[in-house]
Each structure stands twice: as structure tokens, then as C-alpha cells.
Design a protein around this motif. Structure first.
Motif, PDB file in Angstrom:
ATOM      1  N   ARG A   1      -5.319   6.327   5.594  1.00 12.12           N
ATOM      2  CA  ARG A   1      -6.691   6.292   5.685  1.00 12.12           C
ATOM      3  C   ARG A   1      -7.056   6.257   7.236  1.00 12.12           C
ATOM      4  N   GLU A   2      -6.044   6.260   8.063  1.00 16.70           N
ATOM      5  CA  GLU A   2      -6.135   5.989   9.582  1.00 16.70           C
ATOM      6  C   GLU A   2      -6.665   4.741   9.957  1.00 16.70           C
TER       7      GLU A   2
ATOM      8  N   GLU B   1      -6.602 -11.659  -9.817  1.00 22.62           N
ATOM      9  CA  GLU B   1      -6.845 -10.381  -9.477  1.00 22.62           C
ATOM     10  C   GLU B   1      -6.864  -9.839  -7.900  1.00 22.62           C
ATOM     11  N   PRO B   2      -6.183  -8.704  -7.582  1.00 21.97           N
ATOM     12  CA  PRO B   2      -5.931  -8.568  -6.104  1.00 21.97           C
ATOM     13  C   PRO B   2      -7.406  -8.167  -5.849  1.00 21.97           C
ATOM     14  N   PHE B   3      -7.615  -8.042  -4.433  1.00 20.70           N
ATOM     15  CA  PHE B   3      -9.283  -7.983  -3.900  1.00 20.70           C
ATOM     16  C   PHE B   3      -8.916  -7.425  -2.600  1.00 20.70           C
ATOM     17  N   VAL B   4     -10.211  -6.670  -2.365  1.00 25.28           N
ATOM     18  CA  VAL B   4     -10.378  -6.077  -1.049  1.00 25.28           C
ATOM     19  C   VAL B   4     -11.889  -6.466  -0.593  1.00 25.28           C
ATOM     20  N   PHE B   5     -11.926  -6.769   0.542  1.00 28.95           N
ATOM     21  CA  PHE B   5     -13.289  -7.268   1.197  1.00 28.95           C
ATOM     22  C   PHE B   5     -13.435  -6.291   2.426  1.00 28.95           C
ATOM     23  N   GLU B   6     -14.274  -5.494   2.237  1.00 27.62           N
ATOM     24  CA  GLU B   6     -14.420  -4.320   3.431  1.00 27.62           C
ATOM     25  C   GLU B   6     -15.313  -5.311   4.575  1.00 27.62           C
ATOM     26  N   GLY B   7     -14.639  -4.840   5.922  1.00 23.31           N
ATOM     27  CA  GLY B   7     -15.104  -5.534   6.917  1.00 23.31           C
ATOM     28  C   GLY B   7     -16.752  -4.901   7.582  1.00 23.31           C
ATOM     29  N   ALA B   8     -17.009  -5.675   8.698  1.00 21.11           N
ATOM     30  CA  ALA B   8     -18.167  -4.850   9.207  1.00 21.11           C
ATOM     31  C   ALA B   8     -17.955  -5.131  10.625  1.00 21.11           C
ATOM     32  N   GLY B   9     -18.735  -4.205  11.466  1.00 20.60           N
ATOM     33  CA  GLY B   9     -18.756  -4.236  13.110  1.00 20.60           C
ATOM     34  C   GLY B   9     -17.503  -3.818  13.642  1.00 20.60           C
ATOM     35  N   GLU B  10     -17.252  -4.284  14.717  1.00 22.62           N
ATOM     36  CA  GLU B  10     -16.170  -3.963  15.691  1.00 22.62           C
ATOM     37  C   GLU B  10     -14.666  -4.316  15.072  1.00 22.62           C
ATOM     38  N   THR B  11     -14.761  -5.398  14.415  1.00 19.45           N
ATOM     39  CA  THR B  11     -13.544  -5.883  13.747  1.00 19.45           C
ATOM     40  C   THR B  11     -12.985  -5.275  12.363  1.00 19.45           C
ATOM     41  N   ALA B  12     -14.101  -4.458  11.800  1.00 13.54           N
ATOM     42  CA  ALA B  12     -13.665  -3.836  10.589  1.00 13.54           C
ATOM     43  C   ALA B  12     -12.230  -3.071  10.574  1.00 13.54           C
ATOM     44  N   SER B  13     -12.304  -2.353  11.494  1.00 16.36           N
ATOM     45  CA  SER B  13     -11.195  -1.526  11.623  1.00 16.36           C
ATOM     46  C   SER B  13      -9.684  -2.026  11.761  1.00 16.36           C
ATOM     47  N   THR B  14      -9.727  -3.517  11.708  1.00 15.90           N
ATOM     48  CA  THR B  14      -8.593  -4.373  11.606  1.00 15.90           C
ATOM     49  C   THR B  14      -8.432  -4.560  10.244  1.00 15.90           C
ATOM     50  N   GLU B  15      -7.139  -4.223   9.410  1.00 13.75           N
ATOM     51  CA  GLU B  15      -7.398  -4.638   8.144  1.00 13.75           C
ATOM     52  C   GLU B  15      -6.023  -5.691   8.055  1.00 13.75           C
ATOM     53  N   LEU B  16      -6.353  -6.772   7.274  1.00 16.39           N
ATOM     54  CA  LEU B  16      -5.420  -7.746   7.127  1.00 16.39           C
ATOM     55  C   LEU B  16      -4.604  -7.700   5.793  1.00 16.39           C
ATOM     56  N   LEU B  17      -3.403  -7.351   5.469  1.00 15.44           N
ATOM     57  CA  LEU B  17      -2.633  -6.879   4.225  1.00 15.44           C
ATOM     58  C   LEU B  17      -2.059  -8.439   3.886  1.00 15.44           C
TER      59      LEU B  17
ATOM     60  N   TYR C   1       0.775  -0.421   1.847  1.00 13.21           N
ATOM     61  CA  TYR C   1       0.690  -0.186   3.560  1.00 13.21           C
ATOM     62  C   TYR C   1       0.572   1.322   3.733  1.00 13.21           C
ATOM     63  N   ASP C   2       1.368   2.245   3.165  1.00 13.31           N
ATOM     64  CA  ASP C   2       1.197   3.690   3.147  1.00 13.31           C
ATOM     65  C   ASP C   2       0.042   4.175   2.955  1.00 13.31           C
ATOM     66  N   ALA C   3      -0.797   3.713   1.735  1.00 13.08           N
ATOM     67  CA  ALA C   3      -1.886   4.197   1.298  1.00 13.08           C
ATOM     68  C   ALA C   3      -3.124   3.344   2.475  1.00 13.08           C
ATOM     69  N   ILE C   4      -2.819   2.416   3.113  1.00  8.69           N
ATOM     70  CA  ILE C   4      -3.691   2.057   4.098  1.00  8.69           C
ATOM     71  C   ILE C   4      -3.668   3.075   5.595  1.00  8.69           C
ATOM     72  N   ARG C   5      -2.489   3.100   5.797  1.00  8.93           N
ATOM     73  CA  ARG C   5      -2.232   4.071   6.986  1.00  8.93           C
ATOM     74  C   ARG C   5      -2.627   5.344   6.720  1.00  8.93           C
TER      75      ARG C   5
END
Length: 265
Positions: free
Chosen positions: A88-89, A9-25, A82-86
Motif C-alpha cells: 500500500r506504499e 482481537e488484532p487492531f488497526v488504528f488509522e493515523g492522522a496528520g503528518e505522522t499518519a504515513s508512519t505505521e507501527l507494526l 508486512y508485505d501487505a502494508i508495503r
């Protein structure tokens, strides 16, 4: 959170703190699945990063599903994600690709803005030239048994197919040629990593990628005990640490560039 280490299954783990705004695709390899990335995903999420692993069309189910897809389907899914992530700013996006996923990550940096690319065991030169025959054989046979590229327990955790559709092998070769011929268009910071015991990809592929991208900031790392399963093999902890270290350098580089821009007249 219960940690699952074997799942297509694909997965998404939401981050926390200052590094949460960096998303690893995270983009898995040919006939593979997001399961390749689960250990790295947990590792990076524990550090606060947002992690997203895609499931490419035709993967994670059966080879019979995969045979109806081609590289443009796999590429289209990565682009749409990628476009869906972008949209969301999200401030920063770093593509992490294993094997064929590395080719897709490199191509993504040619077509969209990425803050970094991490290419893991990405093929330019293959250990076997038999894939060339797939162009002809695809009209006579549909599938071919895959030669093991790592220990059985690693392939099992990665949830890979045991056979590959020949038309998809042809599609992979087309993608490889396209990316290889366009590497000079890659300008985002790049980390290239390669196992020296890779039974599928010749280790000189990494050096070729490193030498042909136009990225001002790039790194090259080899792992002497590692097979094609670079994210799961015995040196995986070192691979994870090196990936994190590279991302930290990108953050420092970004902060320096922002400061320089602010000080410029």
C-alpha cells in the motif's frame, strides 16, 4: 472511539496528520495477544501514528489451537502482514515487538526494509534453563503450566495463556537461537528496552542485543521497577514516552539523510 483495554482481537488504528504515513507494526509475545499493545497503541495513535497489532497464529484463543503452530507460522504471519502494508506504499514502517514478538521484529529487519525496530523484553537469556527439557518432555506431556512473569492483573489484561504447549516452547527456542546467531544482520535503527525485574528474561539479554546488532543508530533503556510486562507495568508511561522519543529521532535522522542525499553531487 470507545477504548477497549482487554481484547485478544488484532487492531488497526488509522493515523492522522503528518505522522499518519508512519505505521507501527506491533507484534505480541509467546502465548500473549494484541491486548499487550492496546495502551501503547492508543498513546501512539493519539499522536497521529498509524498503529497495527497482529494476532499470531494459535494465539488469542486456546492452547489447544496453539499446539498446532510453530515459529514458522508466527513468522509467516508477520511477513505477510508486512508485505501487505508495503504494497500500500506506506512510507515508513517501524516494527515494535514484545518478548518473542521482539525476536520476530528483529528477524523482520533482516529480511525486509524497516525504518526502525523496537525490541521490548526480547529473550536471549532466560531466567530458567528448564525450557531445555522441553525438547525431551514434549514426547510425554503436551502442556506445562506457566510461571507468572508479572502481577496477575497485568497478565489478565495481556490475555495470556496460563499454560504453554511444549512443542511451541521448543519452537520458541529454535527462533531464539536463529535470531541470536544472526543479530549482526540487523542494520535498521534499534531501540532495546528491558525491565530489571523481569522474571522470564535475564536483563543482560538487552545488552547482548544492543551489542551484537550492526545498527549505526541504537539505543538501550532499562526500567528498574518493571517486570516482563513492560508495556503494562508501573513504568509504562515512561516506556511509551521513550518509544515516542526514539521515533522522533528516527524522523529527524531520516530528514537529515534526505537533505544530505539532495546536496550530494
Amino acid at each position: 472511539m470507545t477504548r477497549l483495554y482487554k481484547s485478544t482481537e488484532p487492531f488497526v488504528f488509522e493515523g492522522a496528520g503528518e505522522t499518519a504515513s508512519t505505521e507501527l507494526l506491533m507484534i505480541h509475545g509467546f502465548t500473549g495477544s494484541p491486548s499487550e499493545f492496546r495502551r501503547l497503541g492508543y498513546y501512539m495513535n493519539d499522536l497521529g501514528y498509524t498503529v497495527r497489532a497482529v494476532l499470531l497464529p494459535g494465539h488469542g484463543t486456546t492452547p489447544e489451537d496453539m499446539i498446532r503452530t510453530g515459529w514458522d507460522d508466527w513468522w509467516g504471519h508477520v511477513l505477510d502482514t508486512y508485505d501487505a502494508i508495503r504494497d500500500r506504499e506506506r512510507k515508513r514502517i517501524i516494527a515494535v515487538g514484545h518478548s518473542m514478538g521482539g525476536l520476530l521484529a528483529l528477524k523482520l529487519s533482516m529480511d525486509r526494509k524497516l525504518d526502525g525496530v523496537i525490541s521490548l523484553a526480547s529473550p536471549v537469556f532466560l531466567t530458567s534453563r528448564k525450557t531445555i527439557l522441553a525438547v525431551l518432555l514434549q514426547f510425554f506431556i503436551k502442556y506445562v503450566d506457566k510461571k507468572p512473569t508479572a502481577a496477575a492483573h497485568l497478565l489478565e489484561e495481556a490475555c495470556t495463556y496460563e499454560k504453554a504447549p511444549l512443542p511451541c516452547v521448543v519452537a520458541l527456542r529454535k527462533l531464539l537461537k536463529l535470531v541470536k546467531s544472526s543479530l549482526n544482520q540487523v542494520k535498521a535503527p534499534v531501540m532495546v528496552a528491558q525491565g530489571e525485574r523481569d522474571g522470564l528474561v535475564l536483563p543482560r539479554s538487552a545488552e547482548y542485543i544492543y551489542g551484537h546488532v550492526s545498527s549505526p543508530f541504537r539505543e538501550l533503556a532499562y526500567y528498574p521497577k518493571t517486570s516482563h510486562a513492560i508495556l503494562l507495568d508501573e513504568e509504562r508511561d515512561q516506556v511509551y514516552e521513550d518509544i515516542h522519543r526514539f521515533i522522533l529521532k528516527l524522523e529527524q535522522l531520516g530528514a537529515w539523510e534526505q537533505a544530505a542525499a539532495a546536496c550530494s553531487p
